[in-house]
Scaffold this active site. Structure first.
Site, short mmCIF file in Angstrom:
data_model
loop_
_atom_site.label_atom_id
_atom_site.label_comp_id
_atom_site.label_asym_id
_atom_site.label_seq_id
_atom_site.Cartn_x
_atom_site.Cartn_y
_atom_site.Cartn_z
N SER A 7 0.41 6.34 3.23
CA SER A 7 -0.26 5.26 3.99
C SER A 7 -1.82 5.17 3.53
CB SER A 7 -0.12 5.62 5.35
OG SER A 7 -1.08 4.60 6.22
N HIS A 32 2.61 2.71 1.47
CA HIS A 32 2.66 2.28 2.80
C HIS A 32 1.60 1.33 3.06
CE1 HIS A 32 4.62 2.28 6.94
NE2 HIS A 32 3.29 2.61 7.36
N ASP A 34 -0.22 -0.58 6.16
CA ASP A 34 -0.15 -0.96 7.69
C ASP A 34 -0.93 -2.08 8.19
OD1 ASP A 34 1.13 1.42 8.83
OD2 ASP A 34 -0.49 2.44 7.93
N MET A 36 -2.32 -4.50 11.51
CA MET A 36 -2.44 -4.27 12.84
C MET A 36 -3.06 -5.58 13.24
SD MET A 36 -3.59 -0.33 12.90
CE MET A 36 -2.71 0.83 12.22
N HIS A 65 4.46 -2.29 6.59
CA HIS A 65 4.54 -2.29 8.00
C HIS A 65 3.74 -3.03 9.11
CE1 HIS A 65 4.31 1.36 11.49
NE2 HIS A 65 5.21 0.18 11.70
N MET A 67 2.59 -4.14 12.43
CA MET A 67 2.29 -3.61 13.86
C MET A 67 1.80 -5.12 14.34
SD MET A 67 1.40 0.17 13.26
CE MET A 67 0.77 -0.21 11.42
N MET A 138 8.75 5.64 14.72
CA MET A 138 7.31 6.07 14.76
C MET A 138 7.06 7.46 15.52
SD MET A 138 5.32 3.86 13.43
CE MET A 138 3.96 4.52 13.99
N ASP A 176 7.12 7.72 10.33
CA ASP A 176 5.55 7.46 10.35
C ASP A 176 4.90 8.15 11.37
OD1 ASP A 176 3.20 6.30 9.76
OD2 ASP A 176 4.14 4.35 9.97
N GLY A 177 3.96 8.84 11.25
CA GLY A 177 3.04 9.27 12.07
C GLY A 177 3.05 11.01 12.37
C1 DX5 Z 1 0.00 4.23 12.56
C2 DX5 Z 1 0.44 3.83 11.16
C3 DX5 Z 1 0.69 5.09 10.42
C4 DX5 Z 1 -0.66 5.70 10.05
C5 DX5 Z 1 -0.21 7.02 9.66
O1 DX5 Z 1 0.11 3.28 13.45
O2 DX5 Z 1 1.43 3.13 11.34
O3 DX5 Z 1 1.25 4.45 9.29
O4 DX5 Z 1 -1.35 5.40 8.89
O5 DX5 Z 1 -1.34 8.13 9.49
P1 DX5 Z 1 -0.86 9.57 9.71
O6 DX5 Z 1 -0.21 10.17 8.54
O7 DX5 Z 1 -2.50 10.04 9.51
O8 DX5 Z 1 -0.44 9.80 11.07
ZN ZN Z 2 2.72 2.74 9.54
#
Ligand code: DX5
Ligand code: ZN
Length: 217
Positions: A7, A32, A34, A36, A65, A67, A138, A176-177
């Protein structure tokens, strides 16, 4: 075979392509990305212009991804910007708009996935499962990298593996997470086949070694 999807939320954005090439050369399967919006999650990250630039700069498989609130409004733009897979949240839209967003992504010729927040039960995926290329579980509350893996999600991963095997065996199961070499093993044993890792990969010097450790956990 386990796929690893680093990510870039944990990458150095002032040197993004260097970090991307580093994980590509280190054997990453997906990248990946992300997104947001400060509404669906309490944080704002990156979006369409960054995805367009990255698409020109790499041939990696871009695992996007979203969000974001009411994703049906934007999925086509993310497809056009160069996503290979567009994943959005089952909690973020009305059921009829989730369906239309799935159809939009497919009509763009891209892969489509749905993501579940930690409190969302596995069964909510059932009405959509046969249409999906990927389900994303998640294992932290979405919004931030660097959080601790929620072990109570392992039973959900196992339940989804069972549903996928019964209803749509080609569908991928991504986690993920809080994934690192230790928690990767638990995810793999529970039936996941794609592992996202942000901090675990980008905060280490030797990205290839971490990617190998996660894949072979
Ligand atoms: C969190 C994201 C993840 C995040 C994961 O909301 O969707 O993809 O980047 O990060 P790590 O691997 O550090 O938990
Ligand atoms: Zn993610």
């Amino acid at each position: 075979m386990i796929k690893v999807s680093p990510s870039i939320l944990a990458a150095d954005f002032s040197n993004l392509i260097k970090d991307v090439n580093d994980v590509k050369n280190g054997g990453a399967d997906y990248l990946h990305f992300d997104v947001m919006d400060g509404l669906f999650v309490p944080n704002i990250s990156i979006g369409i212009p960054v995805l367009k630039s990255l698409r020109k700069a790499t041939d990696m498989f871009l695992d996007v991804h979203l969000m974001i609130d009411r994703p049906h409004r934007y999925v086509k733009e993310f497809c056009d910007a160069g996503a290979d897979l567009v994943v959005f949240h089952i909690e973020a839209d009305e059921p009829q708009d989730i369906l239309s967003a799935i159809e939009t992504v497919k009509s763009c010729g891209k892969k489509v996935g749905l993501s579940l927040k930690p409190k969302t039960p596995a069964e909510t995926i059932i009405p959509y499962l046969e249409m999906l290329d990927l389900v994303l579980v998640m294992t932290v509350e979405p919004g931030f990298g660097g959080q601790s893996f929620m072990h109570d999600q392992l039973s959900k991963i196992s339940a989804l593996r069972k549903m996928i095997d019964e209803r749509n065996p080609a569908c991928e199961l991504e986690v993920d997470g809080g994934v690192d070499a230790q928690t990767a093993r638990l995810c793999k044993d529970a039936g996941a086949n794609v592992l996202v890792a942000g901090s675990a990969v980008f905060k280490k010097e030797d990205r290839a070694a971490v990617i190998d450790d996660i894949r072979n956990a």
